[in-house]
Structures are given as structure tokens and as C-alpha cells.
Design a protein around this motif. Structure first.
Motif, PDB file in Angstrom:
ATOM      1  N   THR A  49      36.531  37.347  32.983  1.00 48.65           N
ATOM      2  CA  THR A  49      35.652  38.186  33.864  1.00 48.65           C
ATOM      3  C   THR A  49      34.289  38.410  33.187  1.00 48.65           C
ATOM      4  OG1 THR A  49      35.327  40.074  35.325  1.00 48.65           O
ATOM      5  CG2 THR A  49      36.582  40.466  33.345  1.00 48.65           C
ATOM      6  N   GLY A  50      33.313  38.333  33.979  1.00 48.80           N
ATOM      7  CA  GLY A  50      31.938  38.859  33.252  1.00 48.80           C
ATOM      8  C   GLY A  50      30.884  38.548  34.467  1.00 48.80           C
ATOM      9  N   LYS A  55      31.137  31.839  32.298  1.00 47.30           N
ATOM     10  CA  LYS A  55      32.581  31.982  32.542  1.00 47.30           C
ATOM     11  C   LYS A  55      33.082  30.368  32.721  1.00 47.30           C
ATOM     12  CE  LYS A  55      32.063  34.684  36.247  1.00 47.30           C
ATOM     13  NZ  LYS A  55      30.629  35.188  35.999  1.00 47.30           N
ATOM     14  N   ASP A  74      33.571  37.696  38.711  1.00 42.56           N
ATOM     15  CA  ASP A  74      33.104  38.954  38.583  1.00 42.56           C
ATOM     16  C   ASP A  74      33.413  39.977  39.676  1.00 42.56           C
ATOM     17  OD1 ASP A  74      30.872  40.876  38.142  1.00 42.56           O
ATOM     18  OD2 ASP A  74      29.245  39.736  38.432  1.00 42.56           O
ATOM     19  N   LEU A 134      42.192  43.571  38.032  1.00 40.82           N
ATOM     20  CA  LEU A 134      41.793  43.894  36.761  1.00 40.82           C
ATOM     21  C   LEU A 134      41.944  45.262  36.164  1.00 40.82           C
ATOM     22  CD1 LEU A 134      37.878  42.502  36.885  1.00 40.82           C
ATOM     23  CD2 LEU A 134      39.839  41.539  35.684  1.00 40.82           C
ATOM     24  N   THR A 173      43.557  39.401  29.907  1.00 43.62           N
ATOM     25  CA  THR A 173      42.291  39.387  30.581  1.00 43.62           C
ATOM     26  C   THR A 173      41.261  39.552  29.367  1.00 43.62           C
ATOM     27  OG1 THR A 173      43.096  40.744  32.299  1.00 43.62           O
ATOM     28  CG2 THR A 173      40.677  41.092  31.966  1.00 43.62           C
ATOM     29  N   ARG A 196      36.895  39.809  28.905  1.00 42.95           N
ATOM     30  CA  ARG A 196      35.573  40.030  29.488  1.00 42.95           C
ATOM     31  C   ARG A 196      34.439  39.677  28.710  1.00 42.95           C
ATOM     32  NH1 ARG A 196      36.508  44.345  32.899  1.00 42.95           N
ATOM     33  NH2 ARG A 196      38.711  45.394  32.807  1.00 42.95           N
TER      34      ARG A 196
END
Length: 549
Positions: A165-166, A172, A284, A301, A315, A317
């Protein structure tokens, strides 16, 4: 006014009332007060499902269909809960329960679930939690990783589930390419690339081919064969009768734009994966949620304080932005929007150095439309992004107005209007015959013999106009349609009227589509409302995820 009469004034979708009545009669065929309450509760649950929620939460207001002229919102009467709790056809469970049920309705604390929605949440949680703790087929020991890149590579080489995620521009898809590269070096696994839209799927495929192909000489012969066969598809196509068998054989499934996946689609995806397949979810959580019910990606998340979250270890980030400077004006206004800080948004827009982010204040729909046309005239390379599709300042109206100005055609209608050279278009269906997908864009041009054709973005050749599937003008797109895209500059048009659709997630998504400049055209009230209003979808998924730890 009593809570019950207050509730009856709320005008919800008529189809929800009809289906609620039908389901209510099945659950309780009597003609008493209990039957009336069951039918009303079912109708409200179905209405909430259409609004993107997976349950009816008695602590939250139910918003009326925006086309209705009745009350805009109301809370379900508190006395319904006692009656529902005592009804033999309504099961009571603890919040976040993973227990199976045969009841059509389940009450968990203040949340009332239709059985199908609750089952979907339970299946997603069970399968993701199981995958997070199961070793992948190519599991290898890796040294302790410190950078997000190394953490992602370690994750995909360890367990069956990886979540990356980002924000926009944090890399990504690049990380996903590196993950695929790392796996192909270990063994020639079958890889599937899928996304909610055709455009996002093709973007993922192009990124993967460009980055992984450069290392193809280092793979085995079989690995090179696998790489040559990689082709992306939409999730719907992968789950169709034709695609499901192929998906079940894949050993690594990479999914882009996961925030757009609704609960039912995620349930189908995790249920139909191969027994030993690994899953990589890219997304995201700050961007727009799915069109259908659920905010699955955001709900699964782990948060910073979720030390015991079952998906925490898998996970990763990403924080380094490669699309625009992290201390630049676009990054700062995006962060202010994310935080819901109107004061900070105003402050950034007022800075003299904020030339790359400008705000054109307007007073009404007419001024919005006029300002949009003028802005496009000054910067025709900009992509216009609208908060609404319909309405006097929605994308259809903007497309019609610009086509009328620049096309000089008899019929400027964005959907059924005349074609002309220079007209940008967006495909609105998936069409296997032409190979085009919903969301593909292009521009109308003239061929050497003078006939109109369409040059699709990213394609080597053009298609004759007759072979282009259903499409419409694309001077302006809805912000929803733009998710996952990137443009040199954007013109963001917010509807002047009151809207429950225009939220900080929508504004954030629009602002972060660009690598360069943003012009926001909006009334002050609309812009402030967008910053301060956020998407909140009633769901039990996060509670179930924590219960599954």
C-alpha cells in the motif's frame, strides 16, 4: 416526533422497499407489528447495500437516494433493535463474529446484516488470514529487511499473501514487477495480472513487461516462456466462465487498484484462487472505495496501533513519492485534504508559490461551466476531471459544451454525437473482438485515405471507426474513471450544488492524478465540503479481521 414516524419520512430507494417487503414476508409471513418491522429493516439493509454499505448500523444515519425529494437522512428507530433481537428468524452474534449462520438476518451489536453480506465478510477474513500464515510454494529464508522494497520482496518469498500500500507515485507497480522478478528467479511460476478495470490491467501489464523483461536472460527457458505469456485482464474477466479455470491454475496472482474491489468481488477472487496460489494486493486506502458495497482494502489494512493484526507481517507501506516532490505543493495539499483540514488547504492555495495548484472560485453551475471551457481553451492538453457525470456541471455537460466549441459539428452529444478529427474518446465496454477494454482512451484522426479512425493510447496502430466499440467523448472524465491514471495537468471540476458523492477521497484522487499542475474550479462551499466530508461505509469487516488474529 417519534423515532418510527421520523424513520418513515425517510425516502429510500423504491426497489429497496419492494425487495424488503418480499424478503420480510418470507422471514415473517404474519401481518403483525413484528412483520412490518422486519420488512422495514430488510428494506433499509437493501437500501444501504445500494449505497455501498454492507450492513445497517443503528448508530449511523441512513442517507436517502439523492434523487428523492423527501428527508435526506435519518437513523433507524432504536426500538427496532429490541424487536429484531427477540425475533426467532434473527440471529444475535457478537461484533466481529466469525460464526456461521443459517438465519437471513444477523444482529451484531448495533449492526444488522443480510446473511449474504455477513457471509462474504467472513469468507474474505478467513481466507486472507489463512493465506497470511501459509508458506508460499517457493518459500525461502530471507535476511531481515529494512527498506520497503526489501520488505516487499521478502514478503512475496515467504507467505502466500502480500499487501503493498502507498499513495500515488510511490512505486506500487514497480515493486510488483520486482516481486515477480524475484519469484521467476526462484522458479517459473504461472503469473496472473488482474485489476478492476481494463485500463488499470493494461497499465500493470506494460509496467511488468518493461521491468521484468530486462532480466529475462537470467531466467530458465521455462521462465522465459512464462514471461512471454503474461497478459493482464479485468477481475470480472478472470472470474468469468472462460477465465476461472485459467485463474485457478495460476501460482502468483497480482491485483492492482485493490481499493476499487467491492466485497462480493473480493470474496469471489479469494474463493477461486488455486489452493496454493500466492496473492499480491496493491492499493491506496485513501483513494476512492469501490462503486459496489464495501471498502474492503481499507478495512483489511492494519493501522499503526494494530500490533496484533493478522495481516501486519505481510503488509508493506511505501512512502517515497516519485510522481511529485514530497515537500512540493501537490503533496502538501493532498496531505491536507487527506487530513480533512480546510484551514491547511486554504493556506496552501493562498501561497504565492502555489502556481502548480490553483483555485478558480465560482458562484454557481453556469460560472462553473464557463470557467471550465475557458480553462480548457487556455490549456487543451489538460485532462478535465469532474465530480459528477450528470447534472449541469457534470462530465457529460462539459463534454457537450467543449465539443460544440471546438468540433463545429451539428450534434455535439458526448455519447451519440458526431465524430470529428481531434475528438478524444473513452471506451465504455469490454470488447474481446477489438481487444479494447472499458476505460481505454484514444483520439479520432484521419487516415491516409481520409477516413476517420481512432488511435488508442499505447497501441501501435489505429482502428477504423467502425471497429471501435461503444465509446463517448473524453474531454472530461469523472474522477472515478480517472482512478489509476496519470496526466501532465488536470482541471478538477466540483459540482456547485450539494453532493454526498464529493468527498475528500474523491478530491484526493483527482489532485494526485497529475505530475504537474492542478486547477480546481469550485465554489467555496463545495470545495470545503469535499475536504471535510469523508466516505464512511458501515461494515463489520475490520472487526472480523481483528477477531481473526
Amino acid at each position: 416526533m417519534s423515532p418510527t414516524s421520523h424513520a418513515r419520512e425517510l425516502v429510500i430507494d423504491e426497489s429497496a422497499r419492494w425487495w424488503g417487503s418480499r424478503l420480510g414476508r418470507v422471514i415473517d409471513p404474519s401481518q403483525g407489528a413484528a412483520a412490518e418491522t422486519i420488512a422495514s429493516a430488510c428494506a433499509w439493509c437493501i437500501h444501504q447495500l445500494a449505497q455501498g454499505h454492507t450492513c445497517l448500523d443503528f448508530d449511523l444515519p441512513v442517507v436517502a437516494n439523492r434523487r428523492d425529494s423527501g428527508r435526506t437522512s435519518a437513523c433507524a428507530p432504536a426500538e427496532w433493535m429490541a424487536l429484531l433481537a427477540a425475533h426467532p428468524s434473527v440471529q444475535q452474534s457478537a461484533a466481529g463474529s466469525l460464526d456461521a449462520t443459517t438465519s437471513p438476518l444477523v444482529l451484531e451489536g448495533t449492526k444488522l446484516f443480510l446473511a449474504k453480506c455477513r457471509h462474504g465478510e467472513i469468507e474474505v477474513v478467513r481466507r486472507l488470514c489463512a493465506m497470511a500464515h501459509e508458506k508460499c510454494l517457493w518459500s525461502v529464508d530471507t535476511p531481515a529487511a529494512t527498506s520497503p522494497r526489501d520488505q516487499a520482496l521478502a514478503a512475496v518469498r515467504r507467505n502466500r499473501l502480500s499487501i503493498i500500500t502507498g499513495g500515488p507515485g510511490t512505486g506500487k507497480t514497480t515493486i510488483a514487477s520486482l516481486m515477480a522478478d524475484a519469484v521467476l528467479r526462484e522458479r517459473p511460476v504461472e503469473i496472473a495480472l488482474i485489476a478492476p478495470t481494463g485500463k488499470a490491467a493494461k497499465r500493470l501489464e506494460n509496467s511488468m513487461r518493461q521491468r521484468v523483461a530486462s532480466h529475462a536472460s537470467e531466467y530458465s527457458r521455462r521462465g522465459r516462456e512464462v514471461l512471454s505469456c503474461i497478459a493482464a485482464s479485468t477481475i470480472h474477466a478472470a472470474l468469468s466462465a472462460a477465465g476461472e479455470e485459467a485463474l485457478a491454475k495460476k501460482q502468483l496472482v497480482i491485483v492492482d487498484e485493490s481499493s476499487m474491489i467491492d466485497l462480493e468481488l473480493m470474496r469471489m477472487l479469494v474463493e477461486r484462487l488455486g489452493a496454493h496460489a500466492s496473492l499480491v494486493l496493491l492499493g491506496d486506502a485513501h483513494q476512492l472505495a469501490s462503486v459496489e458495497a464495501g471498502s474492503v482494502f481499507a478495512d483489511i489494512l492494519p493501522r499503526e496501533d494494530d500490533s496484533n493484526h493478522p495481516l501486519r507481517a505481510c503488509t508493506v507501506r511505501l512512502v517515497d513519492n516519485h510522481r511529485f516532490p514530497v515537500d512540493g505543493v501537490i503533496a502538501r495539499i493532498a496531505a491536507a485534504v487527506n487530513d480533512g483540514s480546510w484551514d491547511r488547504v486554504e493556506s496552501v492555495l493562498a501561497e504565492e508559490s502555489s502556481a502548480s495548484v490553483r483555485w478558480k472560485r465560482v458562484a454557481n453551475e453556469r460560472e462553473t461551466l464557463e470557467a471550465c471551457a475557458n480553462a480548457y481553451g487556455e490549456s487543451p492538453a489538460s485532462q478535465i476531471l469532474c465530480g459528477h457525470r450528470r447534472g449541469s456541471d457534470g462530465s457529460l455537460a462539459v463534454n457537450r459544451m467543449i465539443a460544440k466549441r471546438v468540433g463545429n459539428v451539428a450534434n455535439p452529444d458526448p455519447i451519440d454525437g458526431d465524430e470529428f478529427e481531434g475528438r478524444p474518446i473513452i471506451v465504455t465496454v469490454n470488447d474481446p473482438a477489438s481487444g479494447l477494454s472499458n476505460g481505454d482512451t484514444g483520439i479520432v484522426r484521419r487516415s491516409g485515405d481520409g477516413e476517420l479512425e481512432v488511435q488508442i493510447d499505447g497501441a501501435s496502430g489505429a482502428l477504423p471507426m467502425a471497429q471501435v466499440p461503444r465509446h463517448e467523448a473524453a474531454y472530461a472524465l469523472t474522477i472515478h474513471k480517472s482512478q489509476g491514471s496519470e496526466y501532465p495537468s488536470v482541471i478538477v471540476v466540483l459540482p456547485a450544488g450539494r453532493s454526498t458523492v464529493v468527498t475528500r477521497e474523491l478530491l484526493y484522487t483527482a489532485i494526485t492524478r497529475t505530475t504537474g499542475n492542478v486547477l480546481i474550479i469550485s465554489t467555496q462551499d463545495a470545495l470545503r465540503s469535499a475536504v471535510e466530508q469523508r466516505v464512511h461505509r458501515a461494515s463489520g469487516l475490520r472487526a472480523r479481521m481483528l477477531a481473526g488474529a
